[in-house]
Every structure is written in structure tokens, then in C-alpha cells.
Design a protein around this motif. Structure first.
Motif, PDB file in Angstrom:
ATOM      1  N   VAL A 176      -6.838   5.948  24.172  1.00 10.39           N
ATOM      2  CA  VAL A 176      -7.044   6.160  25.613  1.00 10.39           C
ATOM      3  C   VAL A 176      -6.504   4.784  26.196  1.00 10.39           C
ATOM      4  N   ILE A 177      -5.631   4.978  27.096  1.00  8.44           N
ATOM      5  CA  ILE A 177      -5.290   3.688  28.045  1.00  8.44           C
ATOM      6  C   ILE A 177      -5.683   4.010  29.249  1.00  8.44           C
ATOM      7  N   SER A 178      -6.326   2.925  29.799  1.00 14.08           N
ATOM      8  CA  SER A 178      -6.884   3.242  31.256  1.00 14.08           C
ATOM      9  C   SER A 178      -5.996   1.853  32.455  1.00 14.08           C
ATOM     10  N   ILE A 179      -5.670   2.583  33.510  1.00 14.65           N
ATOM     11  CA  ILE A 179      -4.915   1.668  34.399  1.00 14.65           C
ATOM     12  C   ILE A 179      -5.597   1.706  35.709  1.00 14.65           C
ATOM     13  N   ALA A 180      -5.468   0.604  36.320  1.00  7.73           N
ATOM     14  CA  ALA A 180      -5.677   0.195  37.684  1.00  7.73           C
ATOM     15  C   ALA A 180      -4.568   0.365  38.487  1.00  7.73           C
ATOM     16  N   ASN A 181      -4.333   0.811  39.379  1.00 11.02           N
ATOM     17  CA  ASN A 181      -3.039   1.059  40.213  1.00 11.02           C
ATOM     18  C   ASN A 181      -1.946   1.753  39.656  1.00 11.02           C
ATOM     19  N   GLY A 182      -2.495   2.502  38.738  1.00 14.07           N
ATOM     20  CA  GLY A 182      -1.306   3.423  38.143  1.00 14.07           C
ATOM     21  C   GLY A 182      -1.323   4.753  38.927  1.00 14.07           C
ATOM     22  N   ARG A 183      -0.172   5.463  38.682  1.00 13.36           N
ATOM     23  CA  ARG A 183       0.150   6.753  39.512  1.00 13.36           C
ATOM     24  C   ARG A 183       0.515   7.796  38.593  1.00 13.36           C
ATOM     25  N   VAL A 184       0.429   9.263  39.160  1.00  8.21           N
ATOM     26  CA  VAL A 184       1.085  10.321  38.105  1.00  8.21           C
ATOM     27  C   VAL A 184       1.781  11.100  39.196  1.00  8.21           C
TER      28      VAL A 184
ATOM     29  N   VAL B 296       3.175   9.274  34.111  1.00  8.87           N
ATOM     30  CA  VAL B 296       2.502   8.352  34.298  1.00  8.87           C
ATOM     31  C   VAL B 296       3.347   7.136  34.616  1.00  8.87           C
ATOM     32  N   ILE B 297       2.839   6.498  35.863  1.00  9.64           N
ATOM     33  CA  ILE B 297       3.636   5.305  36.314  1.00  9.64           C
ATOM     34  C   ILE B 297       2.607   4.125  36.490  1.00  9.64           C
ATOM     35  N   THR B 298       2.999   2.881  35.831  1.00  5.47           N
ATOM     36  CA  THR B 298       2.248   1.969  35.563  1.00  5.47           C
ATOM     37  C   THR B 298       2.050   1.014  37.083  1.00  5.47           C
ATOM     38  N   HIS B 299       1.471  -0.113  37.032  1.00  2.00           N
ATOM     39  CA  HIS B 299       1.189  -0.644  38.237  1.00  2.00           C
ATOM     40  C   HIS B 299       2.591  -1.652  38.266  1.00  2.00           C
ATOM     41  N   ASP B 300       3.457  -1.837  37.499  1.00  6.36           N
ATOM     42  CA  ASP B 300       4.818  -2.563  37.736  1.00  6.36           C
ATOM     43  C   ASP B 300       5.707  -1.422  37.762  1.00  6.36           C
TER      44      ASP B 300
ATOM     45  N   ILE C 105      -0.009  11.041  43.050  1.00  6.31           N
ATOM     46  CA  ILE C 105      -1.206  10.352  43.322  1.00  6.31           C
ATOM     47  C   ILE C 105      -1.377   8.929  42.750  1.00  6.31           C
ATOM     48  N   GLN C 106      -2.352   8.278  43.591  1.00  5.37           N
ATOM     49  CA  GLN C 106      -2.904   6.921  42.780  1.00  5.37           C
ATOM     50  C   GLN C 106      -4.075   6.921  42.861  1.00  5.37           C
ATOM     51  N   PRO C 107      -5.231   7.352  41.767  1.00  7.94           N
ATOM     52  CA  PRO C 107      -6.489   7.058  41.790  1.00  7.94           C
ATOM     53  C   PRO C 107      -7.015   5.630  41.683  1.00  7.94           C
ATOM     54  N   THR C 108      -8.070   5.378  41.893  1.00 12.24           N
ATOM     55  CA  THR C 108      -8.699   4.098  41.892  1.00 12.24           C
ATOM     56  C   THR C 108      -8.823   3.761  40.345  1.00 12.24           C
TER      57      THR C 108
END
Length: 418
Positions: A120-128, A135-139, A243-246
């Protein structure tokens, strides 16, 4: 009026042919030019500092989640975490059975299969984005290995502008995947991601507020309801989804697409067999594709007539609920079916049950043989009539209808049922 000579007709045909060729070449040149212009704009847009969250395109992709996580570690980005679930493993399979003297080449090299590590990978500022749960990463790069796709040329790249992004102040987990709106891929690729979250994270499912799932079949909300996840916790993705969740929680795919490891079958059986419909069902089933859009059996009347002589009942699984399908297959002792999603229900069979899968000569897919081995079923196959390609060349004609050789069907039934 005189009849045109053969020479005149031939000349006219040549002129027509030249026009067609010229038109085709022109259209092809226009298409290539348009494609080049599109690629130029796409590459130019990627070079801009703007994020695709607002107006631009994703800047590229990471081939693996661990690569992305390691990069974040070097930059001291502690809001990206990587938690292992199961290490790599190996599956070993027994040979399929047929009336042919040789096993079809598509089974070659598949007797031992390597299953990848799960995590499992958890990301802040990630999007779907989109209907595949991309999945789109913070960068601003998409995460290739958890997005349920088979090519780095993902469908997000041709966009000139992504759908408007919605901020969500919750912890959201991704279950959706490529083709996850179809029965087979929902059961084997998408749904087991729930188990990875449950077992890998310290708080398990209690840490998740909402789940992103595919649109499609009724079995999606029905199966999740059985697992205690109500419909008000589901976010159904589509082509306009962004979307971009917390906090974004992304479990890996459970294994290679179409090749589930043993734990996936165990998870599904443990959670759903106890919820099957309480009904009496036939012990010998023929799963018909007569109501499917493609890959139907051309001579199905003859097939059903032959099978009825051996006590088989034809069933149309699309007419039944999820729990009814579980009941039908869990009580079956012998199953005959053309290759199709209905055979996903082999998951519910008792060990030792027998299955005969019927293929088109131009589309042999061994995914259900893989499942049959995990459940310890006795697996047989039959190749339909038709022109066969040379060995080790796969025409992959997914929509090909099947012409079943009745004499061979009779022979293999006698072998199976003795």
C-alpha cells in the motif's frame, strides 16, 4: 447502347482504384500531420510549469510505486508512505487435459508463475483521474503500476485539459482499476485491493472514509455491501472523474492481471461462499453466452442438445444476482462453458469439481485454467472448429464466435464423466 469492353471496364476500375488509394494516402497523411501537431502541443504543454490539476497535462510517469517512494525519501517527503503486504511468491500448476495428443502452446511456460510483491502506498496531494482510477502523484506524474494499465501511453496523456479537479477533505482509497467495471476484473483485480488495505495498514479499513470504484456491474456495490462497505462510502469514477483527497491510499494490484495468486482466491471464497443464495441448483451446468454481445457459440442448439443427454442444464448468469451465481457454481460438480466472464465463478466451486472450457481457435486465454488450479479443480479444454494460426502466434480475436465440434465434445464428456 453498346456494352463497354473488358478493357474499358478494367481501365475504369484502375482509375477508381487510384482514386481510392490517393484518397487513403491523403487521409493518412492528414492523420499523421494532425497526430504530429497533437504530440507537439502535448510535449510543449508538459514543459510548462503549470500543474495538470488546473490546466496542463501530467509531466510523465513513475514505472513503480517503490521508485516514487524512494525518491520522496531522498527529498525527506514524509507524507508519502510505502507499506509492504506480501512478498513475491510462486504459483505452480498442473497440466490441462484435452482429447488432443498435445497441449495447446498458450499453456507453455505458464506452469510456474511468479507473483509480484503487494503493498500500500499513501500519498498526500495525490489525485485520481478517469474511469480506470489513474493515480497522479504530488509532482504531477502518474503512477504506472497501481493504475491498472498495460502501457505507459496512458489515456490521460492525449487530454489537452483534464476534467476539473474536486478537493475532498477525506482519506480516500482506490479500488478501481482498468476494466474493473467488468465481472472478472472486479473480482480478481479490483476487489482484493480491499484485503491489502485491511491487512497492511495499522488501522485497516477504519482509516478509510471513501472508496473509488468502477462503474459497471451490479456485483460491485453488492459485493462491497456483503463486506460491510455501504454505498454511501463509494465514489464511482468515470471519464470526468478527477479528485484530490486530503490523503490518498493506493493498494497495489493483487497480482498479474488475469493471473491471481492463491491468497486472492482464498480471500474471495472465505468472504463470499457463506453469503451464497440458499437454493437448490443443478449439479451439471452449461454456462451459455447466447445473450452476450460477442464470442457466442454458433451451433449452441446442437451443443445444448448434446449436453442434455448427459444431464446438463443451461444457465444464463447475467440473469442472476451475485449471490445466486455463487450458489449455482458452488453446488456444481461439472461445468461446461465457452471462454467468458461467467467462468470467473469457478472461484466458488468445490475442490475436485470438473470444468470444460471451450475456446475459439483464434482466442485461447488461460486465465481460468490458472483459477482452476488455485481451487484444485479438474480442468479440461476443447478448441472449436476453424482456421488455426501457426503456433506461438496469437491473433487475439477476442470477439470470435465459436463453432463447437460435437463429436469431440461427446468424446471429451465421456472422458470427464467416467
Amino acid at each position: 447502347m453498346s456494352t463497354p469492353s473488358k478493357t474499358c471496364v478494367s481501365f475504369t476500375n484502375m482509375i477508381t482504384l487510384k482514386k481510392i488509394v490517393k484518397s487513403f494516402v491523403y487521409k493518412n497523411q492528414v492523420w499523421l500531420f494532425a497526430n504530429q501537431i497533437t504530440n507537439w502541443f502535448v510535449n510543449a504543454a508538459k514543459s510548462l510549469p503549470l500543474l495538470s490539476k488546473y490546466i496542463n497535462l501530467p509531466k510523465g510517469y513513475y514505472a513503480s510505486s517503490v521508485e516514487y517512494w524512494q525518491l520522496c525519501q531522498t527529498k525527506n517527503l514524509n507524507d508519502v508512505t510505502y507499506t509492504k503486504f506480501l512478498p513475491p511468491s510462486v504459483s505452480q500448476r498442473s497440466s490441462p487435459k484435452s482429447i488432443s495428443g498435445e497441449t495447446h502452446w498458450k499453456f507453455d511456460g505458464r506452469y510456474i508463475h511468479s507473483n509480484p510483491e503487494t503493498f500500500v502506498i499513501s500519498i498526500a496531494n495525490g489525485r485520481v483521474i478517469g474511469n480506470a482510477g489513474t493515480v497522479i502523484t504530488h509532482d504531477d506524474r502518474f503512477l504506472y503500476d497501481v493504475s491498472g494499465i498495460e502501457s505507459s501511453e496512458h489515456h490521460v496523456f492525449p487530454y489537452f485539459k483534464l476534467p476539473k479537479c474536486k478537493q475532498v477533505s477525506e482519506t480516500v482509497a482506490v479500488l478501481a482499476t482498468g476494466a474493473g467495471g467488468k465481472y472478472f476484473h472486479w473480482l480478481l483485480d479490483a476487489l482484493p485491493r480491499l484485503e491489502i488495505i485491511k491487512k497492511a495498514l495499522p488501522k485497516g479499513l477504519d482509516s478509510i472514509d471513501k472508496y473509488i470504484v468502477n462503474r459497471g456491474i451490479s456485483a460491485i456495490p453488492e459485493s462491497l455491501e456483503i463486506l460491510g462497505i455501504s454505498s454511501n462510502k463509494l465514489l464511482f469514477c468515470d471519464s470526468n472523474f478527477h479528485i484530490q483527497p486530503t490523503s490518498l491510499v493506493i493498494p497495489s494490484l493483487p497480482g498479474s492481471i488475469g493471473d491471481p495468486p492463491a491468497w486472492v482466491c482464498k480471500f474471495l471464497r472465505e468472504n463470499f461462499l457463506k453469503n451464497k443464495a440458499d437454493i437448490n441448483t443443478p449439479s451439471r451446468l452449461y454456462i451459455s453466452r447466447a445473450k452476450a454481445e460477442y464470442r457466442r457459440v454458433k451451433n449452441e442448439k446442437n451443443v445444448v442438445k448434446c449436453l442434455s443427454n448427459y444431464g446438463f442444464t443451461a444457465v444464463y448468469l447475467e440473469e442472476h444476482s451475485f449471490t445466486m451465481q455463487i450458489a449455482l457454481l458452488s453446488n456444481a460438480e461439472v461445468i461446461v462453458a465457452p471462454h467468458g466472464a461467467g467462468l470467473s465463478n469457478l472461484l466458488w466451486c468445490n475442490p475436485g469439481a470438473k470444468v470444460l472450457e471451450i475456446f475459439s481457435p483464434n482466442y485461447v486465454n488461460v486465465c481460468f485454467w490458472a483459477i482452476a488450479n488455485q481451487i484444485e479443480l479438474e480442468y479440461f479444454y476443447l478448441i472449436g472448429h476453424g482456421k488455426k494460426s501457426v503456433d506461438y502466434f496469437d491473433p487475439h480475436l477476442v470477439h470470435d464466435d465459436i463453432n463447437v465440434p460435437i463429436d469431440e465434445l461427446t468424446l471429451i464428456l465421456k472422458t470427464m464423466l467416467k
